[in-house]
Scaffold this motif. Structure first.
Motif, PDB file in Angstrom:
ATOM      1  N   LEU A 189       1.111  -1.468  -7.834  1.00 42.08           N
ATOM      2  CA  LEU A 189       0.380  -2.396  -6.977  1.00 42.08           C
ATOM      3  C   LEU A 189      -1.125  -2.340  -7.169  1.00 42.08           C
ATOM      4  O   LEU A 189      -1.835  -3.293  -6.873  1.00 42.08           O
ATOM      5  CB  LEU A 189       0.697  -2.118  -5.499  1.00 42.08           C
ATOM      6  N   LEU A 190      -1.623  -1.213  -7.648  1.00 41.80           N
ATOM      7  CA  LEU A 190      -3.060  -1.027  -7.854  1.00 41.80           C
ATOM      8  C   LEU A 190      -3.311  -0.575  -9.292  1.00 41.80           C
ATOM      9  O   LEU A 190      -3.607   0.589  -9.549  1.00 41.80           O
ATOM     10  CB  LEU A 190      -3.604   0.013  -6.865  1.00 41.80           C
ATOM     11  N   PRO A 191      -3.199  -1.471 -10.253  1.00 39.87           N
ATOM     12  CA  PRO A 191      -3.303  -1.058 -11.656  1.00 39.87           C
ATOM     13  C   PRO A 191      -4.670  -0.508 -12.045  1.00 39.87           C
ATOM     14  O   PRO A 191      -4.794   0.128 -13.080  1.00 39.87           O
ATOM     15  CB  PRO A 191      -2.983  -2.339 -12.435  1.00 39.87           C
ATOM     16  N   GLU A 192      -5.701  -0.724 -11.202  1.00 40.42           N
ATOM     17  CA  GLU A 192      -7.019  -0.185 -11.542  1.00 40.42           C
ATOM     18  C   GLU A 192      -7.138   1.304 -11.254  1.00 40.42           C
ATOM     19  O   GLU A 192      -8.135   1.925 -11.599  1.00 40.42           O
ATOM     20  CB  GLU A 192      -8.129  -0.952 -10.807  1.00 40.42           C
ATOM     21  N   LEU A 193      -6.115   1.896 -10.631  1.00 36.21           N
ATOM     22  CA  LEU A 193      -6.154   3.327 -10.324  1.00 36.21           C
ATOM     23  C   LEU A 193      -5.983   4.163 -11.591  1.00 36.21           C
ATOM     24  O   LEU A 193      -5.176   3.844 -12.461  1.00 36.21           O
ATOM     25  CB  LEU A 193      -5.041   3.709  -9.355  1.00 36.21           C
ATOM     26  N   GLU A 194      -6.714   5.258 -11.642  1.00 38.97           N
ATOM     27  CA  GLU A 194      -6.520   6.237 -12.705  1.00 38.97           C
ATOM     28  C   GLU A 194      -5.331   7.125 -12.376  1.00 38.97           C
ATOM     29  O   GLU A 194      -4.641   7.598 -13.268  1.00 38.97           O
ATOM     30  CB  GLU A 194      -7.791   7.082 -12.861  1.00 38.97           C
ATOM     31  N   LEU A 199       5.177   5.749  -7.728  1.00 37.51           N
ATOM     32  CA  LEU A 199       4.976   4.709  -8.736  1.00 37.51           C
ATOM     33  C   LEU A 199       4.518   3.394  -8.113  1.00 37.51           C
ATOM     34  O   LEU A 199       3.781   2.628  -8.725  1.00 37.51           O
ATOM     35  CB  LEU A 199       6.248   4.486  -9.553  1.00 37.51           C
ATOM     36  N   VAL A 200       4.910   3.135  -6.885  1.00 39.93           N
ATOM     37  CA  VAL A 200       4.525   1.894  -6.212  1.00 39.93           C
ATOM     38  C   VAL A 200       3.004   1.742  -6.176  1.00 39.93           C
ATOM     39  O   VAL A 200       2.476   0.643  -6.342  1.00 39.93           O
ATOM     40  CB  VAL A 200       5.138   1.812  -4.798  1.00 39.93           C
ATOM     41  N   GLY A 212       6.154 -14.444  -9.083  1.00 38.83           N
ATOM     42  CA  GLY A 212       6.033 -13.412  -8.068  1.00 38.83           C
ATOM     43  C   GLY A 212       5.132 -12.261  -8.445  1.00 38.83           C
ATOM     44  O   GLY A 212       5.232 -11.205  -7.856  1.00 38.83           O
ATOM     45  N   LEU A 213       4.274 -12.434  -9.432  1.00 35.96           N
ATOM     46  CA  LEU A 213       3.358 -11.360  -9.809  1.00 35.96           C
ATOM     47  C   LEU A 213       2.358 -11.178  -8.679  1.00 35.96           C
ATOM     48  O   LEU A 213       1.572 -12.062  -8.373  1.00 35.96           O
ATOM     49  CB  LEU A 213       2.639 -11.708 -11.115  1.00 35.96           C
ATOM     50  N   LYS A 214       2.434 -10.041  -8.026  1.00 39.27           N
ATOM     51  CA  LYS A 214       1.548  -9.772  -6.904  1.00 39.27           C
ATOM     52  C   LYS A 214       0.920  -8.412  -7.112  1.00 39.27           C
ATOM     53  O   LYS A 214       1.552  -7.494  -7.584  1.00 39.27           O
ATOM     54  CB  LYS A 214       2.329  -9.773  -5.592  1.00 39.27           C
ATOM     55  N   ARG A 215      -0.333  -8.337  -6.719  1.00 38.44           N
ATOM     56  CA  ARG A 215      -0.993  -7.055  -6.758  1.00 38.44           C
ATOM     57  C   ARG A 215      -1.787  -6.897  -5.485  1.00 38.44           C
ATOM     58  O   ARG A 215      -2.202  -7.850  -4.858  1.00 38.44           O
ATOM     59  CB  ARG A 215      -1.792  -6.869  -8.021  1.00 38.44           C
ATOM     60  N   LEU A 216      -1.944  -5.686  -5.118  1.00 41.01           N
ATOM     61  CA  LEU A 216      -2.588  -5.341  -3.870  1.00 41.01           C
ATOM     62  C   LEU A 216      -4.088  -5.228  -4.080  1.00 41.01           C
ATOM     63  O   LEU A 216      -4.549  -4.651  -5.049  1.00 41.01           O
ATOM     64  CB  LEU A 216      -2.023  -4.006  -3.383  1.00 41.01           C
ATOM     65  N   VAL A 217      -4.850  -5.811  -3.171  1.00 36.97           N
ATOM     66  CA  VAL A 217      -6.297  -5.670  -3.190  1.00 36.97           C
ATOM     67  C   VAL A 217      -6.670  -4.977  -1.883  1.00 36.97           C
ATOM     68  O   VAL A 217      -6.430  -5.505  -0.800  1.00 36.97           O
ATOM     69  CB  VAL A 217      -7.006  -7.039  -3.305  1.00 36.97           C
ATOM     70  N   LEU A 218      -7.208  -3.772  -1.997  1.00 33.61           N
ATOM     71  CA  LEU A 218      -7.571  -3.012  -0.805  1.00 33.61           C
ATOM     72  C   LEU A 218      -8.944  -3.441  -0.309  1.00 33.61           C
ATOM     73  O   LEU A 218      -9.861  -3.651  -1.085  1.00 33.61           O
ATOM     74  CB  LEU A 218      -7.591  -1.516  -1.118  1.00 33.61           C
TER      75      LEU A 218
END
Length: 150
Positions: free
Chosen positions: A117-122, A112-113, A25-31
């Motif tokens: 969901l967007l680990p590339e964020l600073e 934190l969400v 279930g590893l999911k990440r959001l791609v905007l």
């Protein structure tokens, strides 16, 4: 040919092993691109005056929440995405009807969400339009809790 077959077999084994052991279930959001930015948007102009480049407008991320077998729909909103010095930030507008608890747990529960969901964020930029202020929230996951010295 034998060496090629061994290399292909090893590559296939590693790919299968990695697929088998990746977290369920590893999911990440791609905007995507988000809404089109208006040239006279006051929030965009405010961010630009503070050195940020706004690269995308509002994003609505549809969610389905399952509570005891009953599905409910919800949405997650990102007002803007901005970049400065190569670092990307999600931007949230502070709203009077949704006050923010300025404690560690309040910020964690509300923001934190986006970090997860967007680990590339600073970090997350919060625009306080009443005070004309930009607040930056960053999360760091610590491996071990820090102990206070006596």
């Amino acid at each position: 040919m034998v060496v090629s077959a061994l290399l292909i077999g090893y590559w296939a084994y590693r790919a299968f092993y990695n697929w088998l052991h990746e977290p369920k279930g590893l999911k990440r959001l791609v905007l995507g691109r988000g809404e089109i930015l208006a040239p006279d948007d006051p929030h965009v102009l405010f961010l630009e005056s503070h050195g940020y480049e706004v690269i995308s407008g509002k994003h609505r991320v549809p969610l389905v929440v399952d509570l005891d077998g009953k599905e409910m729909s919800s949405r997650l909103y990102v007002d803007y995405v901005a970049v400065r010095n190569g670092d990307m930030y999600a931007v949230k507008l502070m709203r009077e009807r949704q006050p923010l608890d300025w404690t560690g747990s309040g910020l964690r529960d509300r923001l934190l969400v986006f970090h997860l969901l967007l680990p590339e964020l600073e970090g997350i930029l919060l625009i306080d339009t009443e005070d004309n202020k930009i607040r930056t929230v960053k999360f760091e996951l610590n491996e071990e809790p820090k102990m206070k010295e006596a």
